[in-house]
Motif scaffolding. Structure first.
Motif, PDB file in Angstrom:
ATOM      1  N   LYS A  51       0.800  -1.216   0.000  1.00 62.57           N
ATOM      2  CA  LYS A  51       0.000   0.000   0.000  1.00 62.57           C
ATOM      3  C   LYS A  51       0.836   1.271   0.000  1.00 62.57           C
ATOM      4  O   LYS A  51       0.348   2.331  -0.351  1.00 62.57           O
ATOM      5  N   ASP A  52       2.102   1.175   0.376  1.00 61.09           N
ATOM      6  CA  ASP A  52       2.928   2.372   0.426  1.00 61.09           C
ATOM      7  C   ASP A  52       3.111   3.013  -0.945  1.00 61.09           C
ATOM      8  O   ASP A  52       3.481   4.166  -1.060  1.00 61.09           O
ATOM      9  N   PRO A  97      -2.778  -2.039  -5.531  1.00 60.04           N
ATOM     10  CA  PRO A  97      -3.868  -2.763  -4.870  1.00 60.04           C
ATOM     11  C   PRO A  97      -3.348  -3.889  -3.979  1.00 60.04           C
ATOM     12  O   PRO A  97      -2.348  -4.543  -4.309  1.00 60.04           O
ATOM     13  N   ILE A  98      -4.021  -4.104  -2.869  1.00 58.81           N
ATOM     14  CA  ILE A  98      -3.649  -5.209  -1.978  1.00 58.81           C
ATOM     15  C   ILE A  98      -4.849  -6.104  -1.691  1.00 58.81           C
ATOM     16  O   ILE A  98      -4.734  -7.062  -0.926  1.00 58.81           O
ATOM     17  N   ASN A  99      -6.005  -5.797  -2.314  1.00 51.34           N
ATOM     18  CA  ASN A  99      -7.182  -6.629  -2.110  1.00 51.34           C
ATOM     19  C   ASN A  99      -8.117  -6.485  -3.309  1.00 51.34           C
ATOM     20  O   ASN A  99      -7.818  -5.746  -4.252  1.00 51.34           O
ATOM     21  N   THR A 100      -9.256  -7.195  -3.245  1.00 51.49           N
ATOM     22  CA  THR A 100     -10.189  -7.199  -4.370  1.00 51.49           C
ATOM     23  C   THR A 100     -11.475  -6.438  -4.059  1.00 51.49           C
ATOM     24  O   THR A 100     -12.537  -6.752  -4.595  1.00 51.49           O
ATOM     25  N   HIS A 101     -11.388  -5.429  -3.200  1.00 47.99           N
ATOM     26  CA  HIS A 101     -12.535  -4.546  -3.023  1.00 47.99           C
ATOM     27  C   HIS A 101     -12.778  -3.767  -4.316  1.00 47.99           C
ATOM     28  O   HIS A 101     -11.879  -3.625  -5.153  1.00 47.99           O
ATOM     29  N   TRP A 102     -13.992  -3.256  -4.468  1.00 47.00           N
ATOM     30  CA  TRP A 102     -14.310  -2.464  -5.646  1.00 47.00           C
ATOM     31  C   TRP A 102     -14.996  -1.172  -5.231  1.00 47.00           C
ATOM     32  O   TRP A 102     -15.527  -1.048  -4.130  1.00 47.00           O
ATOM     33  N   GLY A 103     -14.949  -0.199  -6.124  1.00 46.16           N
ATOM     34  CA  GLY A 103     -15.588   1.071  -5.840  1.00 46.16           C
ATOM     35  C   GLY A 103     -15.601   1.969  -7.057  1.00 46.16           C
ATOM     36  O   GLY A 103     -14.818   1.786  -7.999  1.00 46.16           O
ATOM     37  N   LEU A 104     -16.479   2.948  -7.035  1.00 45.43           N
ATOM     38  CA  LEU A 104     -16.602   3.923  -8.119  1.00 45.43           C
ATOM     39  C   LEU A 104     -15.554   5.016  -7.936  1.00 45.43           C
ATOM     40  O   LEU A 104     -15.470   5.638  -6.860  1.00 45.43           O
ATOM     41  N   GLU A 105     -14.737   5.226  -8.957  1.00 44.85           N
ATOM     42  CA  GLU A 105     -13.721   6.277  -8.937  1.00 44.85           C
ATOM     43  C   GLU A 105     -12.833   6.192  -7.686  1.00 44.85           C
ATOM     44  O   GLU A 105     -12.520   7.220  -7.065  1.00 44.85           O
ATOM     45  N   ASN A 106     -12.431   5.001  -7.324  1.00 36.52           N
ATOM     46  CA  ASN A 106     -11.608   4.782  -6.130  1.00 36.52           C
ATOM     47  C   ASN A 106     -10.351   4.037  -6.553  1.00 36.52           C
ATOM     48  O   ASN A 106     -10.405   2.846  -6.887  1.00 36.52           O
ATOM     49  N   ARG A 107      -9.213   4.722  -6.543  1.00 35.80           N
ATOM     50  CA  ARG A 107      -7.975   4.110  -7.014  1.00 35.80           C
ATOM     51  C   ARG A 107      -7.230   3.314  -5.939  1.00 35.80           C
ATOM     52  O   ARG A 107      -6.153   2.806  -6.204  1.00 35.80           O
ATOM     53  N   THR A 108      -7.798   3.213  -4.756  1.00 38.37           N
ATOM     54  CA  THR A 108      -7.165   2.386  -3.735  1.00 38.37           C
ATOM     55  C   THR A 108      -7.618   0.933  -3.827  1.00 38.37           C
ATOM     56  O   THR A 108      -6.993   0.048  -3.232  1.00 38.37           O
ATOM     57  N   VAL A 109      -8.696   0.667  -4.551  1.00 35.28           N
ATOM     58  CA  VAL A 109      -9.237  -0.689  -4.634  1.00 35.28           C
ATOM     59  C   VAL A 109      -8.590  -1.452  -5.783  1.00 35.28           C
ATOM     60  O   VAL A 109      -8.024  -0.864  -6.712  1.00 35.28           O
ATOM     61  N   GLY A 110      -8.712  -2.769  -5.739  1.00 29.61           N
ATOM     62  CA  GLY A 110      -8.194  -3.575  -6.833  1.00 29.61           C
ATOM     63  C   GLY A 110      -9.067  -3.519  -8.063  1.00 29.61           C
ATOM     64  O   GLY A 110      -8.585  -3.699  -9.179  1.00 29.61           O
TER      65      GLY A 110
END
Length: 447
Positions: A312-313, A317-330
């Protein structure tokens, strides 16, 4: 064959490179004089032993359960749609990607290109057609003749090496104009649908976006593009690398894959209804990626180095979460109009085989659609604080997951999965024989 002959002769091509991609995406094959190529291809005389797909990235061959020890020949069938000039040679030279088949005519199921064809056939059976758009990151670096020394950023036209972070910097990209001018010229000469060029977050790290289109065509283009960029960099005395994590203190390089599915009959995007609402197929596609990417991780993170990127540093991505316009998710869903609704799979590394990365991303989504899976709720905060749905952290963990996956074995082919596991296990064994600089620095005199 007559059309290929006319194409080659009209351009006075003297040699033809016949290419297949091995498990690591390395270009293997043979080079023939044009007339010899036309004779051999017409008589199905282009041959390679089937052990070409049992070859590691280091060039070693593995003892395999699925390949005969006698190494029978495969027949290479040139795909006319992939015939291109090779623009970096002085003499007119062509390249063509080949499909590998057994002597009786059946496809070689170990060939990565055939694995992608197999996945696309599953979609076609349902009247579906995937549309993909890869984004490929890579680094330019100073020539490195001693692998014990860390990589360094190259010197640009200013005479200085880049040291800071220059995300989206225009002048930072212009430091290497000569390289990118050749790259664009050579891509145009080969009909590669490259679009945007941007500077990424690392020193001398850039990203190229491809126009969206047919999955097999885009996999072919990424395969050829990697060769092209390496040659453009070498022409100017530097390297281009698609390692997932070439620098200790810089971000890694990804192969983001934007993917959607359209109806073969109507051409409509199946991920959105006319009012712009998410369809059940869209949500199930996401759920399939969430469920099966853990099992498929070795195919999109195929090297020991691949897992150094997923921390994460460095905004990976470190997981398979999803989201709209979210660049932290996979799994990111970009804001778009209904007809362009898509999922961006941000997990694959730039080091992945393009055929296998696209096939893997699509088959996970297909399994979700087939099984009618439901995804988790979209994430509206940082995915880095979430402890659930973490990806494998090491290659051996990923290989273990793939070995146990009955769904992926059935979808991708049991023989292919077995062969891939054998090759990657052999590569990991070779890696284990190497003593790193970290071990010598911290353990030599302290333990």
């Amino acid at each position: 064959m007559a059309e290929m002959a006319e194409w080659l002769r009209s351009r006075r091509v003297t040699e033809v490179e016949c290419l297949v991609a091995d498990m690591s995406g390395v270009a293997r094959g043979k080079i023939l004089p044009t007339e010899k190529f036309l004779i051999s291809a017409g008589e199905s005389g282009l041959r390679l032993p089937d052990s070409v797909f049992a070859q590691t990235v280091t060039g070693d061959f593995v003892d395999s359960e699925v390949i005969d020890y006698t190494e029978p020949d495969l027949i290479l069938h040139p795909d006319p749609a992939t015939l291109r000039l090779v623009p970096w040679y002085d003499e007119p030279t062509a390249q063509v990607i080949c499909d590998a088949r057994h002597r009786a005519g059946e496809p070689c199921v170990m060939a990565p290109r055939e694995v992608l064809r197999r996945v696309l056939a599953l979609y076609a059976e349902r009247g579906w057609k995937p549309v993909v758009a890869p984004e490929l990151e890579f680094y330019l670096c100073k020539r490195n003749l001693d692998p014990d020394y860390p990589l360094e950023a190259p010197v640009g036209k200013s005479g200085r090496a880049e040291t800071g972070r220059q995300s989206y910097g225009i002048d930072a990209v212009n430091e290497f104009d000569p390289v990118f001018e050749d790259m664009y010229d050579w891509c145009e000469a080969q009909g590669l649908d490259v679009d945007t060029l941007i500077h990424e977050g690392g020193a001398a790290q850039v990203e190229i976006n491809f126009d969206h289109g047919d999955a097999l065509s885009l996999a072919d283009q990424v395969f050829i593009f990697k060769r092209t960029v390496r040659q453009a960099a070498l022409k100017h005395g530097i390297y281009a690398t698609f390692m997932a994590k070439p620098h200790q203190s810089e971000p890694g390089s990804a192969m983001h894959i934007h993917q959607s599915v359209v109806s073969v009959d109507t051409g409509e995007n199946l991920f959105s209804d006319p009012d712009g609402r998410d369809t059940p197929l869209f949500l199930s596609h996401i759920a399939g990626l969430q469920k099966y990417l853990h099992e498929a991780m070795a195919l999109i993170g195929p090297n020991v180095n691949s897992y150094r990127r997923l921390v994460k540093d460095f905004a990976a991505p470190i997981n398979t979460h999803w989201g709209l316009e979210n660049r932290t998710v996979g799994l990111r869903v970009p804001a778009s109009r209904p007809h362009a609704r898509r999922i961006e799979n941000r997990i694959p590394g730039a080091d992945a085989n393009s055929y296998l990365a696209i096939a893997t991303s699509l088959i996970c989504g297909w399994l979700g659609m087939e099984e009618g899976l439901e995804p988790t709720a979209p994430l509206q905060k940082s995915a880095y604080v979430m402890k659930s749905q973490r990806l494998p952290r090491h290659l051996l963990d990923a290989l273990y997951n793939l070995r146990r996956s009955s769904a992926l074995r059935e979808a991708l082919g049991d023989d292919f999965v077995t062969m891939f596991l054998e090759v990657k296990a052999a590569e990991h064994d070779a890696y284990q024989q190497v003593i790193s600089a970290w071990e010598r620095e911290h353990l030599l005199l302290n333990v």
